[in-house]
Design an enzyme around this catalytic site. Structure first.
Site, PDB file in Angstrom:
ATOM      1  N   ASP A  71      -6.722  -2.088  -1.440  1.00  0.00           N
ATOM      2  CA  ASP A  71      -6.829  -2.544  -0.070  1.00  0.00           C
ATOM      3  C   ASP A  71      -6.431  -1.357   0.807  1.00  0.00           C
ATOM      4  OD1 ASP A  71      -6.974  -4.407   2.151  1.00  0.00           O
ATOM      5  OD2 ASP A  71      -4.779  -4.401   2.127  1.00  0.00           O
TER       6      ASP A  71
ATOM      7  N   ASP B 106      -5.422  -1.470   4.790  1.00  0.00           N
ATOM      8  CA  ASP B 106      -4.429  -1.659   5.844  1.00  0.00           C
ATOM      9  C   ASP B 106      -3.124  -2.226   5.307  1.00  0.00           C
ATOM     10  OD1 ASP B 106      -6.287  -0.771   7.795  1.00  0.00           O
ATOM     11  OD2 ASP B 106      -7.243  -2.743   7.732  1.00  0.00           O
TER      12      ASP B 106
END
Length: 228
Positions: free
Chosen positions: A11, A13
């Protein structure tokens, strides 16, 4: 039987970055005068809280988040993105995050970023991490070749991340059984892909994911301060 290929998924953020690039892009466009400061700030924060709560309407958000880019056009938007990378993203990239990605790449793993943020914002960020494979929210293009504000295909959010990774594998003649997958994420929004992975890693996890990871015996990795 041949060995399974190793696949490291990240991922973006609050996982590789200590900030939310999508939210930060919105703040940046507001700062350079591309949006009404009061109304944009209100809506941007509202959408961000919906994301954190797992209630975000991704289609509505993407229309909002790409509106200024759509209106300003390609040249102005690309110039603004270059400035955004210099002023906002580059200072947020931490050596330990770069090292984590490099450790998988150096081990021979296939590396990819899987993010709920759109491809316009994240393409240069992936390059900054030396990652060639990016699975992001794909943006639809109009007859003029520029963004329409709509999403093309399945958005890479929540359960959609599992579907998009499956599509990515299929395009390479692979299936889940052909790969040994490690996935790093900070958020409960990614619980579906964490559960689908062979080696789920809660990276800088929010409080809820930290609790789930501890209960299930998942690895917990704090690259930098976890977010609330």
């Amino acid at each position: 039987m041949s060995a399974r290929r190793k696949l490291a998924l990240f991922d973006l953020d609050h996982t590789l970055l200590p900030i939310d690039s999508d939210y930060s892009w919105g703040v940046f466009t507001q700062a350079i005068g591309w949006a009404d400061p009061v109304e944009f700030k209100r809506r941007n924060e509202e959408f961000f809280e919906q994301y954190r709560a797992g209630t975000l309407d991704v289609h509505a958000y993407v229309r909002f988040a790409t509106d200024a880019v759509r209106v300003k056009g390609r040249d102005a938007s690309l110039k603004a993105r270059e400035r955004f990378m210099r002023e906002v993203i580059a200072p947020a990239i931490r050596p330990q995050a770069l090292q984590l990605v490099a450790s998988h790449r150096d081990a021979g793993d296939q590396v990819a970023i899987v993010t709920a943020t759109n491809e316009f914002v994240t393409e240069p960020i992936a390059r900054a991490f030396g990652v060639e494979e990016l699975i992001a929210v794909k943006l639809a293009l109009g007859a003029d070749g520029w963004l329409t504000g709509e999403i093309d295909g399945i958005p890479s959010t929540r359960e959609g991340k599992v579907e998009r990774v499956a599509q990515w594998l299929t395009a390479r003649g692979l299936g889940w059984d052909d790969v040994e997958t490690t996935f790093y994420s900070d958020s409960m929004n990614d619980i579906a892909l964490l559960e689908r992975s062979d080696h789920p890693v809660a990276a800088n996890p929010d409080a809820k994911l930290r609790g789930v990871a501890a209960a299930r015996g998942w690895r917990i990795l704090d690259l930098f301060e976890p977010h609330p």
